[in-house]
Structure formats: C-alpha cells, structure tokens
Design a protein around this motif. Structure first.
Motif, PDB file in Angstrom:
ATOM      1  N   VAL A  16      -5.025  16.333   4.169  1.00  0.00           N
ATOM      2  CA  VAL A  16      -5.245  14.598   4.323  1.00  0.00           C
ATOM      3  C   VAL A  16      -4.661  14.178   5.580  1.00  0.00           C
ATOM      4  CG1 VAL A  16      -5.150  12.726   3.248  1.00  0.00           C
ATOM      5  CG2 VAL A  16      -5.646  14.599   1.741  1.00  0.00           C
ATOM      6  N   GLU A  17      -5.370  13.831   6.626  1.00  0.00           N
ATOM      7  CA  GLU A  17      -4.708  13.488   7.663  1.00  0.00           C
ATOM      8  C   GLU A  17      -4.504  11.869   7.825  1.00  0.00           C
ATOM      9  OE1 GLU A  17      -3.582  15.371  10.067  1.00  0.00           O
ATOM     10  OE2 GLU A  17      -4.891  17.273   9.523  1.00  0.00           O
ATOM     11  N   LEU A  18      -3.242  11.463   7.881  1.00  0.00           N
ATOM     12  CA  LEU A  18      -2.717  10.157   7.799  1.00  0.00           C
ATOM     13  C   LEU A  18      -1.958   9.934   8.948  1.00  0.00           C
ATOM     14  CD1 LEU A  18      -1.837   9.559   3.977  1.00  0.00           C
ATOM     15  CD2 LEU A  18      -3.952   9.204   5.121  1.00  0.00           C
ATOM     16  N   ALA A  19      -1.972   8.498   9.302  1.00  0.00           N
ATOM     17  CA  ALA A  19      -1.185   8.298  10.605  1.00  0.00           C
ATOM     18  C   ALA A  19       0.356   8.594  10.386  1.00  0.00           C
ATOM     19  CB  ALA A  19      -1.290   6.909  10.965  1.00  0.00           C
ATOM     20  N   GLN A  50       6.555   6.488   2.103  1.00  0.00           N
ATOM     21  CA  GLN A  50       6.892   5.000   2.377  1.00  0.00           C
ATOM     22  C   GLN A  50       6.515   4.525   3.946  1.00  0.00           C
ATOM     23  OE1 GLN A  50      10.925   7.015   2.242  1.00  0.00           O
ATOM     24  NE2 GLN A  50      11.597   5.599   3.689  1.00  0.00           N
ATOM     25  N   ASP A  51       6.189   5.440   4.751  1.00  0.00           N
ATOM     26  CA  ASP A  51       5.996   5.225   6.153  1.00  0.00           C
ATOM     27  C   ASP A  51       4.204   4.839   6.350  1.00  0.00           C
ATOM     28  OD1 ASP A  51       8.628   4.754   7.118  1.00  0.00           O
ATOM     29  OD2 ASP A  51       8.389   6.843   7.929  1.00  0.00           O
ATOM     30  N   ALA A  52       3.583   5.114   5.205  1.00  0.00           N
ATOM     31  CA  ALA A  52       2.014   4.880   5.174  1.00  0.00           C
ATOM     32  C   ALA A  52       1.908   3.529   5.834  1.00  0.00           C
ATOM     33  CB  ALA A  52       1.616   5.026   3.738  1.00  0.00           C
ATOM     34  N   THR A  53       0.631   3.529   6.861  1.00  0.00           N
ATOM     35  CA  THR A  53       0.366   2.398   7.311  1.00  0.00           C
ATOM     36  C   THR A  53      -0.774   1.711   6.393  1.00  0.00           C
ATOM     37  OG1 THR A  53      -1.398   3.510   8.488  1.00  0.00           O
ATOM     38  CG2 THR A  53       0.605   3.344   9.561  1.00  0.00           C
ATOM     39  N   ALA A  54      -1.028   0.353   7.000  1.00  0.00           N
ATOM     40  CA  ALA A  54      -2.094  -0.237   6.154  1.00  0.00           C
ATOM     41  C   ALA A  54      -3.269   0.560   6.179  1.00  0.00           C
ATOM     42  CB  ALA A  54      -2.463  -1.641   6.534  1.00  0.00           C
ATOM     43  N   GLY A  55      -3.688   1.265   7.067  1.00  0.00           N
ATOM     44  CA  GLY A  55      -4.882   1.998   7.277  1.00  0.00           C
ATOM     45  C   GLY A  55      -4.729   3.450   6.299  1.00  0.00           C
ATOM     46  N   GLU A  58      -5.509   2.151   2.725  1.00  0.00           N
ATOM     47  CA  GLU A  58      -6.588   2.034   2.637  1.00  0.00           C
ATOM     48  C   GLU A  58      -7.438   3.276   2.439  1.00  0.00           C
ATOM     49  OE1 GLU A  58     -10.374  -0.259   4.801  1.00  0.00           O
ATOM     50  OE2 GLU A  58      -8.482  -0.361   5.655  1.00  0.00           O
ATOM     51  N   LEU A  59      -7.235   4.283   2.999  1.00  0.00           N
ATOM     52  CA  LEU A  59      -7.962   5.682   2.894  1.00  0.00           C
ATOM     53  C   LEU A  59      -7.510   6.063   1.635  1.00  0.00           C
ATOM     54  CD1 LEU A  59      -9.645   7.473   4.588  1.00  0.00           C
ATOM     55  CD2 LEU A  59      -7.556   8.678   5.454  1.00  0.00           C
ATOM     56  N   LEU A  60      -6.213   6.369   1.269  1.00  0.00           N
ATOM     57  CA  LEU A  60      -5.556   6.739  -0.056  1.00  0.00           C
ATOM     58  C   LEU A  60      -6.325   6.068  -1.150  1.00  0.00           C
ATOM     59  CD1 LEU A  60      -1.950   7.361   0.592  1.00  0.00           C
ATOM     60  CD2 LEU A  60      -3.761   8.955   0.458  1.00  0.00           C
TER      61      LEU A  60
END
Length: 274
Positions: A16-19, A50-55, A58-60
């Motif tokens: 899963v590619e997250l920023a 904990q560092d997940a961005t708003a984007g 939203e993806l998750l």
C-alpha cells in the motif's frame, strides 16, 4: 516503489503506497496449504501510522475501507507518539500491547547487546537469528491475551478492514502476522518471505523513526535487530510448532474457541476459484 519479488510472500500489488507511512502491505494473496490464497482487503500489517497525511487517511478510509486499527505498541509508547490524523476519524483504535512477560523499554527498541561494539557486531548469522527469534518467543509468551484478542478482531467481518501495527512493522507486527497466517494454513516459506519484505523499506523506516522520541536509540540499519531475514521467521515458526503445536493450537489454548478459529479461516482464506 522498489520492485517486489514474486515469490511465495511477494507480489507488488500487496504494498500500500502512502506518502508518509513506509511499511504497509496487504496480507492477501499468500498461498494456503490445500489450495486457495489469503483474501485481499481484509487485514493489513504496517509500521507506525502517526505520520499519515490527510491524503493517506483518505486513501485508507476510502479505497481500503479501514475500520479498525490494532495498535501493538506499549501504552506509554503509544501515549508519547500518538495516532496522528487517524485520531480524528471514526476508525476504531484498539490497544493490544505485544511485549514480554516483564515488559521493557527495549520491547519497542530492541537493545543492542555487548559493550562498545559497532552496530552489526552480533556474532555469526546463526547466533543473530537465534537471538531475534528468541526475542519473538518472549513477545509470544508475554502477550497471549493481546494476540488472541487481535485474532478475534480479524475474524470479525464487522471490523474490516483491519490494520495492525507497531513501530517498524517488523517485530511485534511480525509475530502477530505469523500467528494469523500459520493458523489458517499459510506455509512457512510464504510467511518468512512476507516477513522479509520489510528489508525493502528498512532504510527509510529507520530514518523516520529516528526523528521520534521513542525510537532515538533504534539500532543502525546494519544491526541484526533491524534485519528481516527469512531464517529468523523460520526459526520462530519452528519453535511455535515444536513447543506449541502451531499457531492454531497456541490460540486455542489461550482462549480462542474452535468456532472463532473457523471464522478466522473463513475470513482470511479464499478458495482456489476466488
């Protein structure tokens, strides 16, 4: 992203590619003894979120339909580091610490043994594998209630999709992943190959964690505690099977019912035609 090998635990589609989350992947697509594969989109393993961005969030919540986060960090560790933007969502967060019988700070950041040695000076490869696998056995021995509760959550379709995580997404997360996968019949080679995938992301995982208060003493990338070699997981699984008769029996002896184990298999395993 880095190329992912197509071995028994591989498959680029599983990442899963997250920023701003470095080590998150779907436990679907793994082979099961007797036929079939583990289902995609049910349960994911991850490093700290904990560092997940708003984007990212939203993806998750959107594409991956995240409903439940199982936090395997210790209570103090989780309180210090928090949950980031996920704390402001309707996602259910469940604290199920995975730690040794006598919990230590080093359950979050494994201690580097020896005095005055450089990172990586941990004896031969066999000793390093024994040492890390022994650490995992200690986590298993000290975390029966947490691990059984986590299996119950995964078996409950009302809570899908589920993400479970610790800090690196390798040790505490790796123990739970191994239990779940072994319990439903995923062969050891595939479990070990999945475990080993963290090596593709370990440099950036460590760079991120080293900026956070709880993980400033994280060993160097070269140290064996930061490695995710398949032989470590093989050693752990061998011990799980010789000491306890495998994950299914281990879970049953600690309170998971036969019906719950059956639901776990139904939830995680898709037939050959799926």
């Amino acid at each position: 992203m880095e190329a992912t090998h197509d071995g028994p635990g591989g498959g680029a589609a599983r990442w899963v590619e997250l920023a701003e989350v470095d080590n998150i992947r779907d436990l679907g697509g793994l082979p099961v003894l007797g036929g079939g594969r583990t289902r995609h989109g049910v349960v994911f393993r991850a490093s700290t979120l904990q560092d997940a961005t708003a984007g990212d969030v939203e993806l998750l919540l959107g594409r991956y339909r995240l409903r439940t986060v199982v936090d395997l960090r210790g209570p103090d560790e989780a309180a210090r580091e928090g949950h980031g933007l996920l704390a402001d969502t309707a996602v259910r967060r469940v604290s199920l610490p995975v730690r040794r019988v006598q919990a230590l700070v080093t359950d979050a950041v494994p201690a580097v043994r020896g005095e005055g040695g450089e990172a990586g000076e941990a004896g031969d490869a066999g000793e390093a594998a024994d040492d890390t696998a022994g650490f995992y056995e200690g986590l298993l021995d000290g975390s029966g209630a947490s691990l059984v509760d986590a299996a119950r959550i995964v078996a409950d379709t009302e809570q899908h999709a589920v993400v479970f995580h610790c800090a690196v997404g390798k040790d505490r997360t790796g123990v739970l992943a191994a239990l779940l996968l072994d319990a439903v019949g995923v062969p050891a080679d595939a479990i070990a190959a999945d475990y080993a995938l963290t090596a593709q992301r370990v440099v950036r995982i460590r760079e991120r964690l080293a900026r956070l208060p709880s993980y400033r003493d994280l060993p160097a990338v070269e140290h064996h505690y930061m490695a995710s070699k398949p032989q470590v997981m093989h050693h752990f699984l061998d011990t799980l099977r010789t000491r306890h008769g495998g994950a299914g029996r281990w879970l049953r002896e600690r309170g998971l019912t036969g019906a719950e184990l059956g639901r776990l298999k139904d939830v995680l395993v898709a037939g050959p035609e799926s």
